[in-house]
Design a protein around this motif. Structure first.
Motif, PDB file in Angstrom:
ATOM      1  N   LEU A 271       3.323   6.800 -11.562  1.00 44.19           N
ATOM      2  CA  LEU A 271       4.723   6.405 -11.651  1.00 44.19           C
ATOM      3  C   LEU A 271       4.819   4.882 -11.615  1.00 44.19           C
ATOM      4  O   LEU A 271       4.160   4.236 -10.800  1.00 44.19           O
ATOM      5  CB  LEU A 271       5.530   6.990 -10.488  1.00 44.19           C
ATOM      6  N   ALA A 272       5.640   4.324 -12.460  1.00 46.92           N
ATOM      7  CA  ALA A 272       5.933   2.897 -12.404  1.00 46.92           C
ATOM      8  C   ALA A 272       6.804   2.611 -11.180  1.00 46.92           C
ATOM      9  O   ALA A 272       7.474   3.514 -10.662  1.00 46.92           O
ATOM     10  CB  ALA A 272       6.656   2.465 -13.679  1.00 46.92           C
ATOM     11  N   PRO A 273       6.814   1.353 -10.688  1.00 45.94           N
ATOM     12  CA  PRO A 273       7.661   1.034  -9.522  1.00 45.94           C
ATOM     13  C   PRO A 273       9.122   1.429  -9.718  1.00 45.94           C
ATOM     14  O   PRO A 273       9.771   1.905  -8.773  1.00 45.94           O
ATOM     15  CB  PRO A 273       7.489  -0.481  -9.391  1.00 45.94           C
ATOM     16  N   SER A 274       9.658   1.256 -10.924  1.00 47.35           N
ATOM     17  CA  SER A 274      11.052   1.649 -11.171  1.00 47.35           C
ATOM     18  C   SER A 274      11.235   3.159 -11.051  1.00 47.35           C
ATOM     19  O   SER A 274      12.253   3.643 -10.531  1.00 47.35           O
ATOM     20  CB  SER A 274      11.483   1.194 -12.569  1.00 47.35           C
TER      21      SER A 274
ATOM     22  N   PRO B  15      13.490  12.926 -12.751  1.00 48.68           N
ATOM     23  CA  PRO B  15      12.340  13.841 -12.814  1.00 48.68           C
ATOM     24  C   PRO B  15      11.298  13.551 -11.741  1.00 48.68           C
ATOM     25  O   PRO B  15      10.528  14.433 -11.369  1.00 48.68           O
ATOM     26  CB  PRO B  15      11.769  13.588 -14.218  1.00 48.68           C
ATOM     27  N   ALA B  16      11.274  12.301 -11.257  1.00 53.95           N
ATOM     28  CA  ALA B  16      10.280  11.930 -10.247  1.00 53.95           C
ATOM     29  C   ALA B  16      10.730  12.264  -8.823  1.00 53.95           C
ATOM     30  O   ALA B  16       9.946  12.128  -7.887  1.00 53.95           O
ATOM     31  CB  ALA B  16       9.984  10.430 -10.332  1.00 53.95           C
ATOM     32  N   TYR B  17      11.968  12.714  -8.674  1.00 49.51           N
ATOM     33  CA  TYR B  17      12.504  12.934  -7.324  1.00 49.51           C
ATOM     34  C   TYR B  17      11.687  13.967  -6.558  1.00 49.51           C
ATOM     35  O   TYR B  17      11.321  13.752  -5.390  1.00 49.51           O
ATOM     36  CB  TYR B  17      13.965  13.379  -7.418  1.00 49.51           C
ATOM     37  N   ALA B  18      11.382  15.093  -7.187  1.00 53.20           N
ATOM     38  CA  ALA B  18      10.630  16.148  -6.498  1.00 53.20           C
ATOM     39  C   ALA B  18       9.224  15.682  -6.168  1.00 53.20           C
ATOM     40  O   ALA B  18       8.705  15.963  -5.065  1.00 53.20           O
ATOM     41  CB  ALA B  18      10.583  17.407  -7.364  1.00 53.20           C
ATOM     42  N   VAL B  19       8.587  14.968  -7.087  1.00 50.01           N
ATOM     43  CA  VAL B  19       7.223  14.482  -6.840  1.00 50.01           C
ATOM     44  C   VAL B  19       7.205  13.537  -5.643  1.00 50.01           C
ATOM     45  O   VAL B  19       6.362  13.650  -4.745  1.00 50.01           O
ATOM     46  CB  VAL B  19       6.663  13.770  -8.095  1.00 50.01           C
ATOM     47  N   VAL B  20       8.146  12.595  -5.617  1.00 47.19           N
ATOM     48  CA  VAL B  20       8.160  11.593  -4.552  1.00 47.19           C
ATOM     49  C   VAL B  20       8.541  12.217  -3.219  1.00 47.19           C
ATOM     50  O   VAL B  20       7.869  12.019  -2.202  1.00 47.19           O
ATOM     51  CB  VAL B  20       9.125  10.441  -4.921  1.00 47.19           C
ATOM     52  N   HIS B  21       9.625  12.997  -3.199  1.00 45.38           N
ATOM     53  CA  HIS B  21      10.140  13.508  -1.927  1.00 45.38           C
ATOM     54  C   HIS B  21       9.321  14.669  -1.371  1.00 45.38           C
ATOM     55  O   HIS B  21       9.135  14.771  -0.156  1.00 45.38           O
ATOM     56  CB  HIS B  21      11.605  13.932  -2.095  1.00 45.38           C
ATOM     57  N   ASP B  22       8.866  15.545  -2.231  1.00 51.83           N
ATOM     58  CA  ASP B  22       8.187  16.746  -1.746  1.00 51.83           C
ATOM     59  C   ASP B  22       6.696  16.533  -1.499  1.00 51.83           C
ATOM     60  O   ASP B  22       6.105  17.221  -0.666  1.00 51.83           O
ATOM     61  CB  ASP B  22       8.366  17.898  -2.740  1.00 51.83           C
ATOM     62  N   MET B  23       6.075  15.594  -2.212  1.00 47.97           N
ATOM     63  CA  MET B  23       4.625  15.440  -2.133  1.00 47.97           C
ATOM     64  C   MET B  23       4.199  14.075  -1.596  1.00 47.97           C
ATOM     65  O   MET B  23       3.528  13.988  -0.566  1.00 47.97           O
ATOM     66  CB  MET B  23       4.004  15.669  -3.521  1.00 47.97           C
ATOM     67  N   ARG B  24       4.616  13.019  -2.240  1.00 42.57           N
ATOM     68  CA  ARG B  24       4.031  11.716  -1.915  1.00 42.57           C
ATOM     69  C   ARG B  24       4.662  11.043  -0.709  1.00 42.57           C
ATOM     70  O   ARG B  24       3.970  10.328   0.027  1.00 42.57           O
ATOM     71  CB  ARG B  24       4.102  10.803  -3.146  1.00 42.57           C
ATOM     72  N   LEU B  25       5.935  11.249  -0.471  1.00 41.38           N
ATOM     73  CA  LEU B  25       6.563  10.631   0.700  1.00 41.38           C
ATOM     74  C   LEU B  25       6.010  11.227   1.996  1.00 41.38           C
ATOM     75  O   LEU B  25       5.634  10.472   2.903  1.00 41.38           O
ATOM     76  CB  LEU B  25       8.084  10.781   0.617  1.00 41.38           C
ATOM     77  N   PRO B  26       5.933  12.568   2.132  1.00 40.32           N
ATOM     78  CA  PRO B  26       5.305  13.107   3.348  1.00 40.32           C
ATOM     79  C   PRO B  26       3.845  12.672   3.506  1.00 40.32           C
ATOM     80  O   PRO B  26       3.389  12.386   4.618  1.00 40.32           O
ATOM     81  CB  PRO B  26       5.408  14.627   3.153  1.00 40.32           C
ATOM     82  N   ARG B  27       3.113  12.607   2.389  1.00 39.66           N
ATOM     83  CA  ARG B  27       1.708  12.179   2.445  1.00 39.66           C
ATOM     84  C   ARG B  27       1.604  10.736   2.939  1.00 39.66           C
ATOM     85  O   ARG B  27       0.733  10.405   3.755  1.00 39.66           O
ATOM     86  CB  ARG B  27       1.092  12.323   1.051  1.00 39.66           C
TER      87      ARG B  27
ATOM     88  N   VAL C 282       0.838  -1.204   0.000  1.00 43.90           N
ATOM     89  CA  VAL C 282       0.000   0.000   0.000  1.00 43.90           C
ATOM     90  C   VAL C 282       0.873   1.254   0.000  1.00 43.90           C
ATOM     91  O   VAL C 282       0.555   2.245  -0.679  1.00 43.90           O
ATOM     92  CB  VAL C 282      -0.958  -0.021   1.216  1.00 43.90           C
ATOM     93  N   CYS C 283       1.986   1.236   0.726  1.00 43.87           N
ATOM     94  CA  CYS C 283       2.889   2.388   0.736  1.00 43.87           C
ATOM     95  C   CYS C 283       3.487   2.633  -0.652  1.00 43.87           C
ATOM     96  O   CYS C 283       3.603   3.779  -1.102  1.00 43.87           O
ATOM     97  CB  CYS C 283       4.007   2.172   1.757  1.00 43.87           C
ATOM     98  N   VAL C 284       3.876   1.559  -1.335  1.00 44.16           N
ATOM     99  CA  VAL C 284       4.411   1.703  -2.691  1.00 44.16           C
ATOM    100  C   VAL C 284       3.348   2.283  -3.620  1.00 44.16           C
ATOM    101  O   VAL C 284       3.625   3.178  -4.432  1.00 44.16           O
ATOM    102  CB  VAL C 284       4.923   0.350  -3.215  1.00 44.16           C
ATOM    103  N   LEU C 285       2.116   1.780  -3.508  1.00 42.51           N
ATOM    104  CA  LEU C 285       1.027   2.311  -4.329  1.00 42.51           C
ATOM    105  C   LEU C 285       0.773   3.785  -4.015  1.00 42.51           C
ATOM    106  O   LEU C 285       0.481   4.579  -4.911  1.00 42.51           O
ATOM    107  CB  LEU C 285      -0.249   1.501  -4.099  1.00 42.51           C
TER     108      LEU C 285
END
Length: 326
Positions: free
Chosen positions: A31-34, A46-58, A19-22
């Motif tokens: 985003l694909a798992p890779s 390019p996905a670094y900002a999306v993952v770190h700034d938005m989805r990881l904190p969420r 669920v965390c990966v999803l």
């Protein structure tokens, strides 16, 4: 039963990991798992900002809030001996919400670091108030439920009134009041983590004394327990867990009602197992609802508090009907 308990925990942890990966992969930009992995590890991706700034904190906020609400619900149900008890139904979340809205609209406090103390104070005050109205030491599940319902209605009416009278507060709090983790940021996660960790430790530490109290106060004393101390520590854990989760996410209902009952069906009534299961299953439910909310209303989103209410309402009714039938 023992084998199911032991094997169920790693299975639940695996589901939580999926669920965390999803949660990291699904959103306005799928985003694909890779790509998720590169977003976690490669600053040039390019996905670094999306993952770190938005989805990881969420995702972290969903983990923390889910764990807090699941543990709080399990402790509350054990403390009141009422399987229908829930921080949202018994007014604890409403107390935190009313305090936060008051701090925001009347005192101009707009940062989590400022109003989290109001949320904790509101949750504590309402917990004591409901316990007193419900009859104190002689309270029954029915009286506590009635007291919580009445206080809940009054406080949410107050919250709605303040927001209608103050348009600035309405604009600032409109998503918060339905329960949301969409605006999570690293600062929010860091501020609530200490409160939830302390509350979780107190909740897990109360498992054995609460098991003894399920036999009655006299039996608990005979087994070496201290019911007054156990109640006080349990209430402190509920206040810390509910107050901090509500301050960060808004009032999210039914998670604390559903998850402990699911956990008890797997483990039996022993809180030494129910509490760890609740701490794992609740973030699965919360993050799962958040993921569904991102998918069903594209390109917009449904707030997680709406989804848990949609799921939890029928579950609550089925639980009530099942208890009457039994």
């Amino acid at each position: 039963m023992t084998a199911r308990r032991v094997l169920g925990l790693p299975a639940a942890l695996c589901v939580l990991l999926v669920v965390c990966v999803l949660s990291l992969a699904i959103g306005a930009l799928p985003l694909a798992p890779s790509a998720v992995w590169r977003g976690l590890t490669d600053p040039s991706s390019p996905a670094y900002a999306v993952v770190h700034d938005m989805r990881l904190p969420r995702t972290f906020l969903g983990l923390l809030a889910g764990t807090a609400l699941g543990l709080a619900g399990a402790v509350m149900q054990a403390l009141t001996r009422n399987p229908l008890a829930d921080p949202g139904l018994l007014g604890v979340n409403a107390g935190a919400s009313a305090a936060v809205v008051t701090a925001t609209a009347l005192l101009g406090i707009s940062s989590l670091g400022g109003y989290i103390w109001f949320a904790l104070g509101g949750a504590a005050l309402v917990s004591v108030l409901i316990y007193a109205i419900g009859g104190g030491g002689s309270s029954t599940p029915a009286r506590l439920a009635l007291a919580g319902t009445a206080v809940n209605a009054a406080l949410y009416s107050y919250v709605a009134g303040v927001e209608l009278l103050d348009t600035d507060a309405l604009g600032q709090m409109r998503f918060w009041t339905v329960g949301s983790i969409a605006d999570a940021d690293p600062g929010t996660v860091l501020r609530i983590t200490p409160f939830i960790l302390v509350g979780a430790l107190l909740a897990l530490g109360s498992a054995k004394p609460l098991n003894a109290m399920a036999l009655g106060d006299d039996a608990a004393v005979a087994l070496g327990g201290r019911p007054v101390v156990t109640r006080a520590l349990a209430i402190v854990s509920i206040v810390l867990l509910c107050g901090s989760a509500t301050a960060a996410c808004g009032p999210i209902v039914f998670v604390g009602l559903m998850v402990p009952q699911i956990a008890a069906k797997i483990t039996g009534p022993d809180l030494r197992w129910v509490l760890p299961y609740s701490a794992i299953l609740a973030p699965i439910l919360l993050l799962g609802a958040d993921i569904v909310g991102r998918v069903v209303a594209r390109p917009s989103e449904l707030e997680v508090g709406i989804l848990t209410a949609v799921i939890g309402g029928p579950v609550f009714l089925l639980t009530v009907v099942g208890r009457r039938a039994s």
